[in-house]
Design a protein around this motif. Structure first.
Motif, PDB file in Angstrom:
ATOM      1  N   LEU A   1       0.835  -1.200   0.000  1.00  0.00           N
ATOM      2  CA  LEU A   1       0.000   0.000   0.000  1.00  0.00           C
ATOM      3  C   LEU A   1       0.872   1.252   0.000  1.00  0.00           C
ATOM      4  O   LEU A   1       0.665   2.164  -0.801  1.00  0.00           O
ATOM      5  CB  LEU A   1      -0.909   0.006   1.240  1.00  0.00           C
ATOM      6  CG  LEU A   1      -1.759   1.268   1.417  1.00  0.00           C
ATOM      7  CD1 LEU A   1      -2.843   1.351   0.357  1.00  0.00           C
ATOM      8  CD2 LEU A   1      -2.366   1.315   2.829  1.00  0.00           C
ATOM      9  N   VAL A   2       1.837   1.274   0.880  1.00  0.00           N
ATOM     10  CA  VAL A   2       2.704   2.456   1.009  1.00  0.00           C
ATOM     11  C   VAL A   2       3.483   2.711  -0.279  1.00  0.00           C
ATOM     12  O   VAL A   2       3.694   3.862  -0.673  1.00  0.00           O
ATOM     13  CB  VAL A   2       3.658   2.285   2.212  1.00  0.00           C
ATOM     14  CG1 VAL A   2       4.659   3.433   2.279  1.00  0.00           C
ATOM     15  CG2 VAL A   2       2.867   2.202   3.517  1.00  0.00           C
ATOM     16  N   SER A   3       3.876   1.643  -0.964  1.00  0.00           N
ATOM     17  CA  SER A   3       4.659   1.788  -2.195  1.00  0.00           C
ATOM     18  C   SER A   3       3.778   2.015  -3.422  1.00  0.00           C
ATOM     19  O   SER A   3       4.298   2.180  -4.529  1.00  0.00           O
ATOM     20  CB  SER A   3       5.531   0.554  -2.410  1.00  0.00           C
ATOM     21  OG  SER A   3       4.731  -0.597  -2.638  1.00  0.00           O
ATOM     22  N   GLY A   4       2.455   1.985  -3.241  1.00  0.00           N
ATOM     23  CA  GLY A   4       1.557   2.251  -4.355  1.00  0.00           C
ATOM     24  C   GLY A   4       1.235   1.054  -5.216  1.00  0.00           C
ATOM     25  O   GLY A   4       0.616   1.209  -6.272  1.00  0.00           O
ATOM     26  N   GLN A   5       1.608  -0.156  -4.778  1.00  0.00           N
ATOM     27  CA  GLN A   5       1.330  -1.349  -5.580  1.00  0.00           C
ATOM     28  C   GLN A   5      -0.112  -1.822  -5.439  1.00  0.00           C
ATOM     29  O   GLN A   5      -0.611  -2.549  -6.297  1.00  0.00           O
ATOM     30  CB  GLN A   5       2.295  -2.471  -5.177  1.00  0.00           C
ATOM     31  CG  GLN A   5       3.755  -2.144  -5.444  1.00  0.00           C
ATOM     32  CD  GLN A   5       4.671  -3.246  -4.944  1.00  0.00           C
ATOM     33  OE1 GLN A   5       4.727  -4.339  -5.514  1.00  0.00           O
ATOM     34  NE2 GLN A   5       5.382  -2.995  -3.866  1.00  0.00           N
ATOM     35  N   VAL A   6      -0.760  -1.460  -4.332  1.00  0.00           N
ATOM     36  CA  VAL A   6      -2.193  -1.711  -4.166  1.00  0.00           C
ATOM     37  C   VAL A   6      -2.838  -0.402  -3.731  1.00  0.00           C
ATOM     38  O   VAL A   6      -2.177   0.477  -3.174  1.00  0.00           O
ATOM     39  CB  VAL A   6      -2.472  -2.825  -3.130  1.00  0.00           C
ATOM     40  CG1 VAL A   6      -1.786  -4.119  -3.531  1.00  0.00           C
ATOM     41  CG2 VAL A   6      -2.051  -2.398  -1.736  1.00  0.00           C
ATOM     42  N   GLN A   7      -4.126  -0.277  -3.983  1.00  0.00           N
ATOM     43  CA  GLN A   7      -4.812   0.980  -3.665  1.00  0.00           C
ATOM     44  C   GLN A   7      -5.486   0.954  -2.288  1.00  0.00           C
ATOM     45  O   GLN A   7      -5.635   2.009  -1.661  1.00  0.00           O
ATOM     46  CB  GLN A   7      -5.874   1.276  -4.737  1.00  0.00           C
ATOM     47  CG  GLN A   7      -5.308   1.701  -6.071  1.00  0.00           C
ATOM     48  CD  GLN A   7      -4.631   0.561  -6.809  1.00  0.00           C
ATOM     49  OE1 GLN A   7      -5.185  -0.543  -6.919  1.00  0.00           O
ATOM     50  NE2 GLN A   7      -3.423   0.809  -7.298  1.00  0.00           N
TER      51      GLN A   7
END
Length: 337
Positions: free
Chosen positions: A78-84
């Motif tokens: 989540l933090v890295s933007g791989q999931v929303q």
């Protein structure tokens, strides 16, 4: 076959078998991924329901559920933007504020955390009496969080009786004066299957431990850029959960078993029954304002209680951990029975 692929195929079959739902939004669906914090189970049922019955599609969304598990990387993703979106909890959200990580909680699907303590039948008449157990079998996280609260509320609980939980009931079963942590919808059934008796169950939420649980978290910068997608995901999920608990959930349960082949029908039925019996999703504010409801008072009261027992330091701006913009609007209440 990869779990997410199986989920997609079975979801398509489930939607095909139900009356067509005309999408309320544009034909091009917004693709998002929701990462859960454990393997697929009834406690995730509303999300699978919203896929199975076409609710996410109706809200203009193409949702992939990425199930978690041991050492699940959901939060880092989540933090890295791989999931929303990520299935979080109040403690993690407040820690993120403390660490300067801009996550934001959009909804709390569970009004009550399903964390329990178990004891052998008839050994203790009240929760405070559990302090007299021979040993407290708890995870490291539990020892530093809710056990800190227990010691403050009831000083009779002592650290010397702590025994690390090895995610195996052998130590608990071999000592009828021991107590062990568990999850309301899981461990009691496992004990009954293995040992032939139903343990006494003590839900921490009913004793005064009140973190919001099974939340929907996102990154605040992403929500600021995509508020409409965030709103639709939360609302569709609330509808999905209302339908899962109070409607026909057969197709959703098939998707759960596709993602997690070890899940059984009786385990799912047990989980649903206990969620409803104890008001895990529908109690308090959610009874009249809908599943997912959160309040400023709920967050502040939990934070202050954790400051009091030393889990959090004073001065954290807990209001940065959440928004109530998308919840408490009565969505899905008409489905409650």
């Amino acid at each position: 076959m990869h779990a997410s692929i199986k989920t997609t195929i079975l979801a398509a079959m489930a939607v095909a078998a139900t009356p067509a739902i005309t999408p309320a939004f544009a034909q091009d669906l917004d693709k998002v991924t929701f990462a859960t914090n454990w393997l697929a189970q009834a406690e995730h049922g509303g999300y699978y329901q919203a896929i199975a019955d076409g609710t996410y599609e109706k809200y203009g969304l193409d949702v992939t559920i990425m199930q978690g598990g041991p050492q699940s990387p959901g939060r880092p993703m989540l933090v890295s933007g791989q999931v929303q979106f990520y299935m979080g909890g109040a403690t993690g959200a407040i820690n993120a504020v403390k660490e300067g990580i801009p996550t934001i909680t959009l909804a709390a699907i569970f009004q009550k955390d399903p964390q329990i303590l178990m004891s052998h039948p008839g050994k203790f008449a009240s929760f405070p009496e559990l302090a007299g157990a021979s040993k407290y079998i708890l995870s490291a996280d539990g020892f530093t969080s809710y056990f800190s609260w227990m010691k403050t509320e009831w000083p009779e609980f002592v650290e010397e009786k702590y025994e690390p939980y090895q995610f195996n009931p052998a130590s608990f079963l071999s000592d009828d004066m021991a107590i062990q942590q568990g999850y309301l919808t899981s461990e009691p059934l496992s004990i009954e299957r293995e040992a032939g008796f139903a343990p006494d169950v003590w839900l921490l939420a009913d004793q005064g431990y009140h973190p919001y649980s099974t939340t929907i978290e996102a990154m605040k910068p992403w929500v600021d850029e995509h508020p409409d997608i965030a709103k639709r995901f939360v609302e569709a999920t609330i509808v999905g959960w209302s339908n899962y608990l109070y409607g026909d959930n057969a197709a959703a349960n098939e998707l759960i078993k596709a993602d997690n082949p070890e899940m059984t029908d009786d385990q799912i039925a047990y989980g649903i029954d206990k969620m409803k019996e104890y008001g895990i999703a529908v109690s308090g504010d959610a009874e009249t304002k809908g599943i997912g409801c959160m309040t400023d008072a709920g967050w502040t009261d939990f934070y202050n209680s954790m400051v009091e027992v030393g889990v959090f330091e004073a001065g954290i701006d807990v209001s940065q951990a959440y928004t109530t913009e998308y919840v408490c609007q009565g969505l899905g209440v008409d489905l409650f029975k």
